[in-house]
Design a protein around this motif. Structure first.
Motif, mmCIF file in Angstrom:
data_model
loop_
_atom_site.group_PDB
_atom_site.id
_atom_site.type_symbol
_atom_site.label_atom_id
_atom_site.label_comp_id
_atom_site.label_asym_id
_atom_site.label_seq_id
_atom_site.Cartn_x
_atom_site.Cartn_y
_atom_site.Cartn_z
ATOM 1 N N ARG A 107 39.187 31.590 37.221
ATOM 2 C CA ARG A 107 38.169 30.725 37.824
ATOM 3 C C ARG A 107 38.558 29.253 37.712
ATOM 4 O O ARG A 107 38.322 28.466 38.627
ATOM 5 C CB ARG A 107 36.800 30.977 37.197
ATOM 6 N N HIS A 108 39.156 28.880 36.603
ATOM 7 C CA HIS A 108 39.633 27.506 36.432
ATOM 8 C C HIS A 108 40.706 27.174 37.470
ATOM 9 O O HIS A 108 40.665 26.110 38.085
ATOM 10 C CB HIS A 108 40.173 27.311 35.013
ATOM 11 N N GLU A 109 41.661 28.094 37.664
ATOM 12 C CA GLU A 109 42.727 27.862 38.640
ATOM 13 C C GLU A 109 42.162 27.768 40.060
ATOM 14 O O GLU A 109 42.609 26.932 40.853
ATOM 15 C CB GLU A 109 43.788 28.958 38.560
ATOM 16 N N VAL A 110 41.202 28.606 40.389
ATOM 17 C CA VAL A 110 40.570 28.528 41.718
ATOM 18 C C VAL A 110 39.921 27.162 41.895
ATOM 19 O O VAL A 110 40.096 26.509 42.923
ATOM 20 C CB VAL A 110 39.530 29.655 41.918
ATOM 21 N N ALA A 111 39.191 26.712 40.898
ATOM 22 C CA ALA A 111 38.530 25.410 40.984
ATOM 23 C C ALA A 111 39.546 24.285 41.116
ATOM 24 O O ALA A 111 39.323 23.322 41.861
ATOM 25 C CB ALA A 111 37.640 25.189 39.763
ATOM 26 N N GLN A 112 40.683 24.398 40.438
ATOM 27 C CA GLN A 112 41.739 23.387 40.549
ATOM 28 C C GLN A 112 42.294 23.343 41.969
ATOM 29 O O GLN A 112 42.506 22.277 42.526
ATOM 30 C CB GLN A 112 42.875 23.673 39.560
ATOM 31 N N VAL A 113 42.534 24.506 42.547
ATOM 32 C CA VAL A 113 43.136 24.591 43.878
ATOM 33 C C VAL A 113 42.140 24.172 44.959
ATOM 34 O O VAL A 113 42.496 23.432 45.873
ATOM 35 C CB VAL A 113 43.667 26.022 44.146
ATOM 36 N N LEU A 114 40.918 24.631 44.863
ATOM 37 C CA LEU A 114 39.929 24.374 45.908
ATOM 38 C C LEU A 114 39.097 23.119 45.675
ATOM 39 O O LEU A 114 38.403 22.658 46.574
ATOM 40 C CB LEU A 114 38.984 25.563 46.049
ATOM 41 N N GLY A 115 39.141 22.593 44.462
ATOM 42 C CA GLY A 115 38.360 21.410 44.151
ATOM 43 C C GLY A 115 36.890 21.704 43.882
ATOM 44 O O GLY A 115 36.073 20.793 43.845
ATOM 45 N N ARG A 116 36.570 22.963 43.714
ATOM 46 C CA ARG A 116 35.190 23.359 43.423
ATOM 47 C C ARG A 116 35.198 24.748 42.797
ATOM 48 O O ARG A 116 36.114 25.533 43.034
ATOM 49 C CB ARG A 116 34.342 23.383 44.684
ATOM 50 N N PRO A 117 34.168 25.050 42.006
ATOM 51 C CA PRO A 117 34.073 26.414 41.462
ATOM 52 C C PRO A 117 33.730 27.406 42.567
ATOM 53 O O PRO A 117 33.229 27.017 43.622
ATOM 54 C CB PRO A 117 32.945 26.325 40.436
ATOM 55 N N ILE A 118 34.016 28.661 42.312
ATOM 56 C CA ILE A 118 33.735 29.691 43.313
ATOM 57 C C ILE A 118 32.360 30.284 43.109
ATOM 58 O O ILE A 118 31.805 30.258 42.017
ATOM 59 C CB ILE A 118 34.786 30.815 43.292
ATOM 60 N N ASP A 119 31.838 30.827 44.176
ATOM 61 C CA ASP A 119 30.587 31.573 44.150
ATOM 62 C C ASP A 119 30.952 33.020 43.833
ATOM 63 O O ASP A 119 31.900 33.564 44.400
ATOM 64 C CB ASP A 119 29.926 31.462 45.529
ATOM 65 N N ASP A 120 30.225 33.663 42.945
ATOM 66 C CA ASP A 120 30.538 35.050 42.574
ATOM 67 C C ASP A 120 30.564 35.994 43.760
ATOM 68 O O ASP A 120 31.259 36.996 43.750
ATOM 69 C CB ASP A 120 29.567 35.571 41.523
ATOM 70 N N ASP A 121 29.827 35.692 44.807
ATOM 71 C CA ASP A 121 29.822 36.554 45.990
ATOM 72 C C ASP A 121 31.126 36.451 46.779
ATOM 73 O O ASP A 121 31.406 37.294 47.630
ATOM 74 C CB ASP A 121 28.652 36.199 46.910
ATOM 75 N N ASP A 122 31.914 35.423 46.515
ATOM 76 C CA ASP A 122 33.137 35.181 47.278
ATOM 77 C C ASP A 122 34.423 35.547 46.540
ATOM 78 O O ASP A 122 35.505 35.193 46.977
ATOM 79 C CB ASP A 122 33.230 33.702 47.664
ATOM 80 N N THR A 123 34.341 36.271 45.424
ATOM 81 C CA THR A 123 35.526 36.500 44.590
ATOM 82 C C THR A 123 36.604 37.327 45.266
ATOM 83 O O THR A 123 37.729 37.370 44.771
ATOM 84 C CB THR A 123 35.150 37.173 43.244
ATOM 85 N N ILE A 124 36.327 37.963 46.381
ATOM 86 C CA ILE A 124 37.345 38.802 47.023
ATOM 87 C C ILE A 124 38.121 38.088 48.129
ATOM 88 O O ILE A 124 39.011 38.671 48.722
ATOM 89 C CB ILE A 124 36.715 40.096 47.589
ATOM 90 N N LEU A 125 37.784 36.836 48.407
ATOM 91 C CA LEU A 125 38.496 36.123 49.464
ATOM 92 C C LEU A 125 39.979 35.987 49.125
ATOM 93 O O LEU A 125 40.329 35.661 47.986
ATOM 94 C CB LEU A 125 37.880 34.742 49.684
ATOM 95 N N VAL B 35 42.127 33.717 49.644
ATOM 96 C CA VAL B 35 42.543 32.411 49.143
ATOM 97 C C VAL B 35 42.427 32.323 47.623
ATOM 98 O O VAL B 35 43.156 31.587 46.978
ATOM 99 C CB VAL B 35 41.753 31.263 49.827
ATOM 100 N N TYR B 36 41.553 33.124 47.041
ATOM 101 C CA TYR B 36 41.368 33.101 45.591
ATOM 102 C C TYR B 36 42.463 33.860 44.846
ATOM 103 O O TYR B 36 42.506 33.846 43.630
ATOM 104 C CB TYR B 36 40.005 33.682 45.218
ATOM 105 N N ARG B 37 43.339 34.513 45.573
ATOM 106 C CA ARG B 37 44.453 35.235 44.941
ATOM 107 C C ARG B 37 45.675 34.338 44.778
ATOM 108 O O ARG B 37 46.537 34.620 43.962
ATOM 109 C CB ARG B 37 44.829 36.454 45.775
ATOM 110 N N GLY B 38 45.759 33.290 45.568
ATOM 111 C CA GLY B 38 46.883 32.366 45.474
ATOM 112 C C GLY B 38 48.151 32.918 46.086
ATOM 113 O O GLY B 38 48.282 34.115 46.327
ATOM 114 N N GLU B 39 49.071 32.021 46.323
ATOM 115 C CA GLU B 39 50.379 32.394 46.862
ATOM 116 C C GLU B 39 51.278 32.893 45.733
ATOM 117 O O GLU B 39 51.169 32.433 44.593
ATOM 118 C CB GLU B 39 51.036 31.185 47.537
ATOM 119 N N GLN B 40 52.146 33.817 46.067
ATOM 120 C CA GLN B 40 53.112 34.362 45.110
ATOM 121 C C GLN B 40 53.820 33.213 44.380
ATOM 122 O O GLN B 40 54.221 32.246 45.001
ATOM 123 C CB GLN B 40 54.135 35.210 45.875
ATOM 124 N N GLY B 41 53.921 33.316 43.055
ATOM 125 C CA GLY B 41 54.627 32.327 42.258
ATOM 126 C C GLY B 41 53.782 31.154 41.793
ATOM 127 O O GLY B 41 54.256 30.312 41.044
#
Length: 71
Positions: free
Chosen positions: A21-39, A41-47
């Motif tokens: 969740r911290h990494e998602v917030a760093q990348v997107l500039g905001r925390p995620i909504d629990d309903d959106d955890t499967i998007l 974009v939240y998996r990130g690019e390889q590496g």
């Protein structure tokens, strides 16, 4: 169910989930909504740190489920 294993997997999953969740917030500039955890974009690019955190969260979730006999 092995109580010690269940407790350990609770802690491992909580840590992995918080790191992800911290990494998602760093990348997107905001925390995620629990309903959106499967998007995707939240998996990130390889590496990336986000992808590594996502993979670790998935590993911890599988261990958590296995400790409880949940498919």
């Amino acid at each position: 169910m092995d109580d010690e294993r269940a407790i350990l997997t609770d802690v491992e999953f909580a840590i992995a989930d918080a790191e992800w969740r911290h990494e998602v917030a760093q990348v997107l500039g905001r925390p995620i909504d629990d309903d959106d955890t499967i998007l995707p974009v939240y998996r990130g690019e390889q590496g990336t740190a986000l992808h590594r955190a996502f993979e670790e969260r998935q590993r911890a979730l599988r261990a958590w489920r296995a400790a409880r006999g949940v498919p």
